[in-house]
Design a protein around this motif. Structure first.
Motif, PDB file in Angstrom:
ATOM      1  N   VAL A  59      70.698  16.318  93.708  1.00 35.51           N
ATOM      2  CA  VAL A  59      71.735  15.531  93.056  1.00 35.51           C
ATOM      3  C   VAL A  59      71.339  15.470  91.564  1.00 35.51           C
ATOM      4  CG1 VAL A  59      72.753  13.206  92.963  1.00 35.51           C
ATOM      5  CG2 VAL A  59      72.160  14.236  95.179  1.00 35.51           C
ATOM      6  N   PRO A  60      72.319  15.570  90.633  1.00 33.97           N
ATOM      7  CA  PRO A  60      71.949  15.598  89.204  1.00 33.97           C
ATOM      8  C   PRO A  60      71.033  14.440  88.782  1.00 33.97           C
ATOM      9  CG  PRO A  60      74.274  16.099  89.470  1.00 33.97           C
ATOM     10  CD  PRO A  60      73.766  15.703  90.831  1.00 33.97           C
ATOM     11  N   ASP A  61      70.091  14.769  87.898  1.00 34.05           N
ATOM     12  CA  ASP A  61      69.083  13.799  87.447  1.00 34.05           C
ATOM     13  C   ASP A  61      69.688  12.468  86.997  1.00 34.05           C
ATOM     14  OD1 ASP A  61      66.793  15.316  87.866  1.00 34.05           O
ATOM     15  OD2 ASP A  61      66.899  16.266  85.896  1.00 34.05           O
ATOM     16  N   GLU A  62      70.744  12.531  86.182  1.00 34.05           N
ATOM     17  CA  GLU A  62      71.298  11.285  85.595  1.00 34.05           C
ATOM     18  C   GLU A  62      71.681  10.307  86.699  1.00 34.05           C
ATOM     19  OE1 GLU A  62      71.351  14.676  84.015  1.00 34.05           O
ATOM     20  OE2 GLU A  62      73.316  14.406  84.963  1.00 34.05           O
ATOM     21  N   LEU A  63      72.307  10.832  87.772  1.00 29.38           N
ATOM     22  CA  LEU A  63      72.783   9.955  88.849  1.00 29.38           C
ATOM     23  C   LEU A  63      71.615   9.312  89.592  1.00 29.38           C
ATOM     24  CD1 LEU A  63      75.599  12.190  90.441  1.00 29.38           C
ATOM     25  CD2 LEU A  63      75.869  10.277  88.851  1.00 29.38           C
ATOM     26  N   VAL A  64      70.607  10.148  89.906  1.00 32.58           N
ATOM     27  CA  VAL A  64      69.474   9.643  90.693  1.00 32.58           C
ATOM     28  C   VAL A  64      68.616   8.692  89.853  1.00 32.58           C
ATOM     29  CG1 VAL A  64      67.504  10.324  92.106  1.00 32.58           C
ATOM     30  CG2 VAL A  64      69.484  11.784  92.000  1.00 32.58           C
ATOM     31  N   ILE A  65      68.426   9.042  88.585  1.00 31.19           N
ATOM     32  CA  ILE A  65      67.608   8.195  87.708  1.00 31.19           C
ATOM     33  C   ILE A  65      68.249   6.808  87.570  1.00 31.19           C
ATOM     34  CG2 ILE A  65      66.900   7.863  85.279  1.00 31.19           C
ATOM     35  CD1 ILE A  65      66.322  10.928  85.224  1.00 31.19           C
ATOM     36  N   GLU A  66      69.552   6.779  87.395  1.00 28.97           N
ATOM     37  CA  GLU A  66      70.239   5.486  87.246  1.00 28.97           C
ATOM     38  C   GLU A  66      70.070   4.652  88.523  1.00 28.97           C
ATOM     39  OE1 GLU A  66      74.367   5.808  86.033  1.00 28.97           O
ATOM     40  OE2 GLU A  66      74.642   3.672  86.490  1.00 28.97           O
ATOM     41  N   MET A  67      70.225   5.315  89.682  1.00 27.79           N
ATOM     42  CA  MET A  67      70.098   4.611  90.970  1.00 27.79           C
ATOM     43  C   MET A  67      68.677   4.031  91.124  1.00 27.79           C
ATOM     44  SD  MET A  67      70.505   6.347  94.743  1.00 27.79           S
ATOM     45  CE  MET A  67      68.937   7.235  94.749  1.00 27.79           C
ATOM     46  N   VAL A  68      67.666   4.823  90.783  1.00 31.98           N
ATOM     47  CA  VAL A  68      66.275   4.375  90.955  1.00 31.98           C
ATOM     48  C   VAL A  68      65.936   3.266  89.951  1.00 31.98           C
ATOM     49  CG1 VAL A  68      63.847   5.104  90.757  1.00 31.98           C
ATOM     50  CG2 VAL A  68      65.488   6.531  91.986  1.00 31.98           C
ATOM     51  N   ARG A  88      61.703  14.328  91.657  1.00 24.37           N
ATOM     52  CA  ARG A  88      61.797  15.686  92.182  1.00 24.37           C
ATOM     53  C   ARG A  88      61.947  16.701  91.061  1.00 24.37           C
ATOM     54  NH1 ARG A  88      64.011  13.983  97.598  1.00 24.37           N
ATOM     55  NH2 ARG A  88      64.086  15.809  98.923  1.00 24.37           N
ATOM     56  N   THR A  89      62.010  16.235  89.829  1.00 30.22           N
ATOM     57  CA  THR A  89      62.075  17.149  88.671  1.00 30.22           C
ATOM     58  C   THR A  89      61.191  16.549  87.575  1.00 30.22           C
ATOM     59  OG1 THR A  89      63.896  15.953  87.606  1.00 30.22           O
ATOM     60  CG2 THR A  89      64.528  17.724  89.122  1.00 30.22           C
ATOM     61  N   ILE A  90      60.816  17.406  86.616  1.00 30.77           N
ATOM     62  CA  ILE A  90      59.990  16.931  85.494  1.00 30.77           C
ATOM     63  C   ILE A  90      60.753  15.850  84.709  1.00 30.77           C
ATOM     64  CG2 ILE A  90      58.939  17.616  83.283  1.00 30.77           C
ATOM     65  CD1 ILE A  90      57.326  18.819  85.499  1.00 30.77           C
ATOM     66  N   LYS A  91      62.071  16.041  84.574  1.00 27.51           N
ATOM     67  CA  LYS A  91      62.865  15.041  83.840  1.00 27.51           C
ATOM     68  C   LYS A  91      62.763  13.674  84.528  1.00 27.51           C
ATOM     69  CE  LYS A  91      67.362  14.360  81.776  1.00 27.51           C
ATOM     70  NZ  LYS A  91      68.739  14.787  81.687  1.00 27.51           N
ATOM     71  N   GLN A  92      62.862  13.663  85.860  1.00 28.17           N
ATOM     72  CA  GLN A  92      62.743  12.395  86.602  1.00 28.17           C
ATOM     73  C   GLN A  92      61.343  11.811  86.418  1.00 28.17           C
ATOM     74  OE1 GLN A  92      63.908  12.917  90.726  1.00 28.17           O
ATOM     75  NE2 GLN A  92      65.867  13.854  90.178  1.00 28.17           N
ATOM     76  N   ALA A  93      60.324  12.686  86.441  1.00 32.34           N
ATOM     77  CA  ALA A  93      58.938  12.198  86.313  1.00 32.34           C
ATOM     78  C   ALA A  93      58.716  11.579  84.927  1.00 32.34           C
ATOM     79  CB  ALA A  93      57.958  13.347  86.540  1.00 32.34           C
ATOM     80  N   ASN A  94      59.251  12.221  83.882  1.00 35.94           N
ATOM     81  CA  ASN A  94      59.104  11.667  82.531  1.00 35.94           C
ATOM     82  C   ASN A  94      59.785  10.316  82.433  1.00 35.94           C
ATOM     83  OD1 ASN A  94      57.555  13.682  81.385  1.00 35.94           O
ATOM     84  ND2 ASN A  94      59.338  14.927  80.862  1.00 35.94           N
ATOM     85  N   LYS A  95      60.944  10.212  83.070  1.00 35.58           N
ATOM     86  CA  LYS A  95      61.692   8.957  83.002  1.00 35.58           C
ATOM     87  C   LYS A  95      60.912   7.839  83.703  1.00 35.58           C
ATOM     88  CE  LYS A  95      64.664   6.281  81.840  1.00 35.58           C
ATOM     89  NZ  LYS A  95      65.091   6.025  80.470  1.00 35.58           N
TER      90      LYS A  95
END
Ligand code: AMP
Length: 208
Positions: A59-68, A88-95
């Motif tokens: 699922v796109p990073d923006e959606l999952v990051i906002e949910m978490v 699950r992605t480097i972008k999510q890990a940085n966030k």
């Protein structure tokens, strides 16, 4: 204590994360469960996420990051939590690194052949969500949940074409997180090929 569980789909992350959360009395947060709940309730997020999930795509990073992010702001997270399936992605890990301190990352691995065997024989309770395996964590005779006696189902993304896609996605997008966390000196590797209890002993050692 904030712990992340890493590993390919089917390595037993969910089972082990739930057991460790219980034993440490901290929250278990599974992004897959949260997304499936959104799909079931046909929320805006669920409607957007469904087609990605059915195809075994992220699922796109923006959606999952906002949910978490929204989930981690709730009070019940203050004592610590286990994140299962995120990042699950480097972008999510940085966030996530910018909003919380990650104390430990447990990386469970199992070979691909075993993963396919585990995922294709996995079943989920349609009512309480408990996970079963037709060979290793057997349901009650008649194929019912041993906790609440409801029917079990197979997730769409546990069907053969989606399994291959999920493994490919894991290798391309999630596996780089192993080196990412190794460099931060917080990664512990666990061999997930043993029994549930045997692997849990290793998980407990790795988390201490
Ligand atoms: P899981 O139950 O963890 O295997 O997740 C099931 C599906 O939910 C995945 O195949 C993705 O489509 C989606 N998903 C769960 N967590 C994430 C995440 N952190 N980033 C993107 N998609 C996710």
């Amino acid at each position: 204590m904030n712990i992340i569980f890493l590993g390919a789909p089917g390595v037993g992350k969910g089972t082990q994360a739930i057991k460790l959360a219980e034993s440490l009395s901290i929250l278990h947060i599974s992004t897959g469960d949260m997304l499936r709940e959104n799909v079931a309730f046909k929320t805006d997020l669920g409607i957007k996420a469904k087609s990605y999930m059915d195809q075994g795509l992220l699922v796109p990073d923006e959606l999952v990051i906002e949910m978490v992010q929204e989930r981690l702001q709730r009070k019940d997270c203050s004592k610590g939590f286990i994140l299962d399936g995120f990042p699950r992605t480097i972008k999510q890990a940085n966030k996530i690194a910018s909003v919380i301190q990650v104390n430990k990352v447990i990386n469970i691995s199992v070979d691909d052949e075993e993963i396919v065997k585990r995922l294709s024989r996995r079943r989920i309770c349609s009512s309480c969500g408990k996970g079963f395996h037709l060979d290793y964590i057997k349901p009650k005779p008649g194929g019912k949940c041993d906790k609440c006696n409801s029917d079990l189902y197979q997730r769409d993304d546990d069907k053969p074409e989606a399994i291959q896609k999920r493994l490919e996605v894991y290798k391309n997008q999630t596996q780089p997180l192993i080196d990412y966390y190794k460099e931060k000196n917080i990664l512990a590797d666990v061999d997930g090929s043993g029994s549930v209890d045997g692997v849990f002993d290793l998980v407990k050692k790795a988390s201490s």
